[in-house]
Design a protein around this motif. Structure first.
Motif, short mmCIF file in Angstrom:
data_model
loop_
_atom_site.label_atom_id
_atom_site.label_comp_id
_atom_site.label_asym_id
_atom_site.label_seq_id
_atom_site.Cartn_x
_atom_site.Cartn_y
_atom_site.Cartn_z
N VAL A 23 0.85 -1.20 0.00
CA VAL A 23 0.00 0.00 0.00
C VAL A 23 0.88 1.25 0.00
N LEU A 24 1.87 1.25 0.87
CA LEU A 24 2.75 2.43 0.99
C LEU A 24 3.53 2.68 -0.30
N ALA A 25 3.81 1.60 -1.03
CA ALA A 25 4.54 1.74 -2.29
C ALA A 25 3.61 2.19 -3.42
N GLY A 26 2.32 2.30 -3.09
CA GLY A 26 1.36 2.76 -4.09
C GLY A 26 0.91 1.67 -5.06
N ASP A 27 1.14 0.42 -4.67
CA ASP A 27 0.72 -0.71 -5.51
C ASP A 27 -0.81 -0.84 -5.48
N ARG A 28 -1.42 -0.71 -6.63
CA ARG A 28 -2.89 -0.68 -6.70
C ARG A 28 -3.53 -1.99 -6.27
N ARG A 29 -2.87 -3.09 -6.58
CA ARG A 29 -3.46 -4.37 -6.18
C ARG A 29 -3.42 -4.53 -4.67
N ALA A 30 -2.33 -4.08 -4.07
CA ALA A 30 -2.24 -4.12 -2.61
C ALA A 30 -3.30 -3.21 -1.99
N LEU A 31 -3.49 -2.06 -2.61
CA LEU A 31 -4.51 -1.11 -2.13
C LEU A 31 -5.90 -1.76 -2.17
N ALA A 32 -6.21 -2.38 -3.29
CA ALA A 32 -7.52 -3.02 -3.43
C ALA A 32 -7.68 -4.15 -2.41
N ARG A 33 -6.60 -4.93 -2.22
CA ARG A 33 -6.68 -6.03 -1.26
C ARG A 33 -6.82 -5.50 0.16
N ALA A 34 -6.13 -4.42 0.45
CA ALA A 34 -6.21 -3.82 1.79
C ALA A 34 -7.63 -3.36 2.08
N ILE A 35 -8.24 -2.73 1.10
CA ILE A 35 -9.61 -2.23 1.33
C ILE A 35 -10.58 -3.41 1.43
N THR A 36 -10.36 -4.44 0.62
CA THR A 36 -11.20 -5.63 0.73
C THR A 36 -11.09 -6.23 2.13
N LEU A 37 -9.88 -6.22 2.67
CA LEU A 37 -9.68 -6.77 4.02
C LEU A 37 -10.46 -5.97 5.06
N ILE A 38 -10.34 -4.63 5.02
CA ILE A 38 -11.06 -3.86 6.05
C ILE A 38 -12.57 -3.90 5.83
N GLU A 39 -13.00 -4.18 4.59
CA GLU A 39 -14.45 -4.26 4.34
C GLU A 39 -15.02 -5.61 4.75
N SER A 40 -14.15 -6.57 4.95
CA SER A 40 -14.63 -7.91 5.26
C SER A 40 -15.43 -7.91 6.57
N THR A 41 -16.54 -8.62 6.55
CA THR A 41 -17.34 -8.71 7.77
C THR A 41 -17.01 -9.99 8.55
N ARG A 42 -16.04 -10.75 8.05
CA ARG A 42 -15.65 -11.96 8.78
C ARG A 42 -14.88 -11.59 10.04
N PRO A 43 -15.35 -12.06 11.19
CA PRO A 43 -14.71 -11.68 12.46
C PRO A 43 -13.22 -12.01 12.48
N ASP A 44 -12.82 -13.13 11.85
CA ASP A 44 -11.40 -13.50 11.89
C ASP A 44 -10.52 -12.62 11.01
N HIS A 45 -11.11 -11.78 10.17
CA HIS A 45 -10.34 -10.83 9.38
C HIS A 45 -10.05 -9.54 10.13
N ARG A 46 -10.85 -9.33 11.20
CA ARG A 46 -10.80 -8.03 11.87
C ARG A 46 -9.42 -7.76 12.51
N GLY A 47 -8.84 -8.80 13.06
CA GLY A 47 -7.52 -8.64 13.68
C GLY A 47 -6.47 -8.18 12.67
N ASP A 48 -6.46 -8.84 11.50
CA ASP A 48 -5.52 -8.46 10.44
C ASP A 48 -5.80 -7.04 9.97
N ALA A 49 -7.08 -6.71 9.87
CA ALA A 49 -7.45 -5.38 9.40
C ALA A 49 -6.94 -4.33 10.38
N GLU A 50 -7.08 -4.60 11.67
CA GLU A 50 -6.62 -3.63 12.66
C GLU A 50 -5.10 -3.49 12.66
N ALA A 51 -4.41 -4.61 12.45
CA ALA A 51 -2.95 -4.55 12.39
C ALA A 51 -2.51 -3.72 11.18
#
Ligand code: GTP
Ligand code: MG
Length: 329
Positions: A9-37
């Motif tokens: 994300v910091l390098a401005g990689d668009r795929r990483a950006l999209a994956r990062a946003i998908t992660l924080i949008e996930s409603t799966r409880p087990d994703h929340r920890g990774d999203a917060e990190a």
């Protein structure tokens, strides 16, 4: 393990950006920890953008405006992220995606990133995910973040609560009610723009601008240093766009120099903290077995005036907390 996603994300990689946003949008409880990190990693690199909320009734020209405005900014060397808050969106992929025809050039531009509203969920949930996506976009180097919302009421307040400047687009002619603008929305605006000031609509746009200018004279501005201006533009013909940006830049300068922008963001973060707390508490309360068991019956008794709302609330809170909540609490 340190999430490498943040490096991408910091390098401005668009795929990483999209994956990062998908992660924080996930409603799966087990994703929340990774999203917060991930957010913890990116937070120090966020904040370096001007955050602009854009609202207006369906058909006012939000998509057309964002296309023209975004391309104008990119031509000046900016990088533009477009997010949306639209909890009502049932369309697959949210509202903006279906709109890509109206934002065709912007969507294809490498200096732009367009992300539709997270689908489904409560306004609170959608707003949280959009706020987090905003921070991620900033960490990825976008220096202008546009947050769109359709003018349906509550969502404007949520957007105004996450941006530096709230811009309300209006149609030529007609007062608030005629335009279907909800009460209190005009008061939220830091800037009003009458769109479609072109061709046959130009005189009506001028009249509308004058009327709103007069109407705003009766409102007390949110800041002593900034009186919301009323401007006109044609998103379709790209006129008046440069003036709007010039005013936004002026707004940022004035608010930054006076410290008001910092204060506003700090207050927004505090409000966000409390909405996180109340969202989580409410969810936990509803899910609690002892509460769930009594909820429906107590709700019905309240609706039939057999028991007071305060007393029903105490019973549910007592069940939740496992201790007696008394009236004097
Ligand atoms: N004349 C004129 N028409 C415009 C202008 N901007 C947008 N339109 C037209 O207005 C209609 C609605 O524009 P959109 O950009 O889709 O409006 P919107 O606010 O995104 O609408 P929703 O996504 O449905 O909420 C389209 O037919 C546009 O071509 C303008 O500046 N002048
Ligand atoms: Mg649209």
């Amino acid at each position: 393990m340190k999430p490498v996603l943040s490096d991408g994300v910091l390098a401005g990689d668009r795929r990483a950006l999209a994956r990062a946003i998908t992660l924080i949008e996930s409603t799966r409880p087990d994703h929340r920890g990774d999203a917060e990190a991930l957010l913890a990693d990116l937070l120090p690199q966020s904040g370096n953008s001007i955050r602009v909320g854009i609202s207006g009734v369906p058909g006012v020209g939000k998509s057309t405006f964002i296309e023209s405005f975004g391309l104008h900014l990119i031509a000046q060397g900016h990088r533009v992220a477009v997010l949306a808050v639209d909890p009502s969106s049932q369309r697959t992929g949210g509202s903006i995606l279906g709109d890509k025809t109206r934002m065709e050039q912007l969507a294809r531009n490498p200096a732009a990133y367009i992300r539709p509203s997270p689908a489904g969920g409560t306004l609170g949930g959608v707003a949280r995910r959009t706020r987090e996506a905003m921070l991620i976009c900033e960490a990825a180097g976008f220096d202008v973040v546009l947050v769109e919302t359709v003018g349906v009421g509550q969502s404007e307040t949520a957007v105004a609560d996450m941006v530096d400047l709230f811009l309300l687009l209006l149609l030529p002619g007609g007062g608030d009610e005629l335009q279907g603008i909800k009460k209190g929305i005009v008061e939220l605006a830091d800037m009003i723009v009458v769109n479609k000031a072109d061709g046959d609509l130009a005189p009506a746009a001028r009249r509308a601008a004058a009327e709103y200018h007069a109407a705003l004279g009766f409102l007390r501005p949110a800041s002593a240093r900034w009186k919301p201006p009323v401007l006109q533009c044609s998103a379709l013909h790209q006129t008046g766009i440069d003036e709007i940006w010039a005013r936004i830049v002026a707004f940022r300068e004035i608010m930054t120099d006076s410290g008001e922008l910092n204060d506003k963001r700090a207050l927004q973060a505090k409000t966000w903290l409390w909405s996180e707390i109340s969202d989580t508490l409410l969810r936990r309360l509803r899910e609690h077995p002892a509460v769930a068991e009594r909820l429906e019956s107590l709700e019905n008794q309240v609706m039939q005036a057999q028991i007071s709302p305060a007393s029903a609330a105490r019973q549910l809170l007592s069940a939740f907390l496992g201790e007696t909540v008394r009236a004097e609490d």
